[in-house]
Scaffold this active site. Sequence first.
Site, PDB file in Angstrom:
ATOM      1  N   PRO A  52       0.784  -1.241   0.000  1.00  0.00           N
ATOM      2  CA  PRO A  52       0.000   0.000   0.000  1.00  0.00           C
ATOM      3  C   PRO A  52       0.816   1.291   0.000  1.00  0.00           C
ATOM      4  O   PRO A  52       0.772   2.073   0.955  1.00  0.00           O
ATOM      5  CB  PRO A  52      -0.828  -0.143   1.277  1.00  0.00           C
ATOM      6  CG  PRO A  52       0.057  -0.917   2.198  1.00  0.00           C
ATOM      7  CD  PRO A  52       0.779  -1.902   1.314  1.00  0.00           C
ATOM      8  N   CYS A  53       1.532   1.547  -1.084  1.00  0.00           N
ATOM      9  CA  CYS A  53       2.283   2.793  -1.181  1.00  0.00           C
ATOM     10  C   CYS A  53       1.350   4.001  -1.213  1.00  0.00           C
ATOM     11  O   CYS A  53       1.788   5.128  -0.935  1.00  0.00           O
ATOM     12  CB  CYS A  53       3.186   2.781  -2.410  1.00  0.00           C
ATOM     13  SG  CYS A  53       2.349   2.504  -3.980  1.00  0.00           S
ATOM     14  N   HIS A  54       0.075   3.787  -1.521  1.00  0.00           N
ATOM     15  CA  HIS A  54      -0.880   4.895  -1.538  1.00  0.00           C
ATOM     16  C   HIS A  54      -1.140   5.442  -0.142  1.00  0.00           C
ATOM     17  O   HIS A  54      -1.696   6.530   0.007  1.00  0.00           O
ATOM     18  CB  HIS A  54      -2.202   4.442  -2.172  1.00  0.00           C
ATOM     19  CG  HIS A  54      -2.820   3.242  -1.518  1.00  0.00           C
ATOM     20  ND1 HIS A  54      -2.495   1.948  -1.875  1.00  0.00           N
ATOM     21  CD2 HIS A  54      -3.728   3.136  -0.512  1.00  0.00           C
ATOM     22  CE1 HIS A  54      -3.181   1.097  -1.128  1.00  0.00           C
ATOM     23  NE2 HIS A  54      -3.935   1.796  -0.290  1.00  0.00           N
TER      24      HIS A  54
END
Length: 286
Positions: free
Chosen positions: A244-246
Amino acid sequence: MNDYERIALVIRYLDERHTEQPDLATLAEYVGVSQSHFHRLFSAWAAITPKDFLQCLTLSHAKELLREGKSVLDVALISGLSGPGRLHDLCVTLEAASPGELKFGGEGWTISAGFADSPFGKCLVGESPRGICHLSFVESEDGRPEWEELQENWPQARLHRDDSAASRLAERVFKRPVRSNSRPALRAFVQGTAFQVRVWRALLQVQPGTLVSYRRLAAALDQPGAARAVGTAVGQNPLAFLIPCHRVIRETGVIGDYRWGRVRKRAILAWESSSRSAAGTGIKHV
């Protein structure tokens, strides 16, 4: 125009007109549907009302999630956990390629890959014998650049296109949790430097519906001065959404850029925030 495209239109519209506080009728007219249809769209897509969804896009909401993201990391670090599996449900096994495996480029492998719909637009997903090895959102018209990127990442592997299998896999990846044990088990396999893998694994300790800053993520790695390097590693994430780089934003609460588009990042965060009362995502490190 599909549901996600309408959501993206609304987000862009609000970026330009948020000071006007547009009402339901205005937003429905802008995307070309009736008010009742627009309300159903949001309720089905975001699992919350349009009004609540718009609240999830505000700066104050982002700052609240940012504070919660810090506390989640603190719990994991203080507990001495190698991963967050004991904090919430195990659902993804993340394996990292060894230095020797980095060189073979998938030689002898057949990677099943294909295009599929997701809540955030079309995606390209690839699965190797070791697990999911590629997941990206499609920005191009025909998907060719994304397919070529997959081939470049695994130059010695044979790619077998199977959109049906990709669609079934995407359904599992993007399944919205509805109870504590409802997330499907998934395997993932990544190529990266030791530092990149450390960053991605630290990211996986941030629960859905919470955020963390680049500086805090660097501190979690015992490298408080490496926020810029952390940002670079975050941007090189090979598994969109799954890693989950977001969930990484600026210290000020500003959402910032995203490899697959700022609008998509805001849509994902709002979508996840609407499921905060449901189950989180846990990761098992191997």
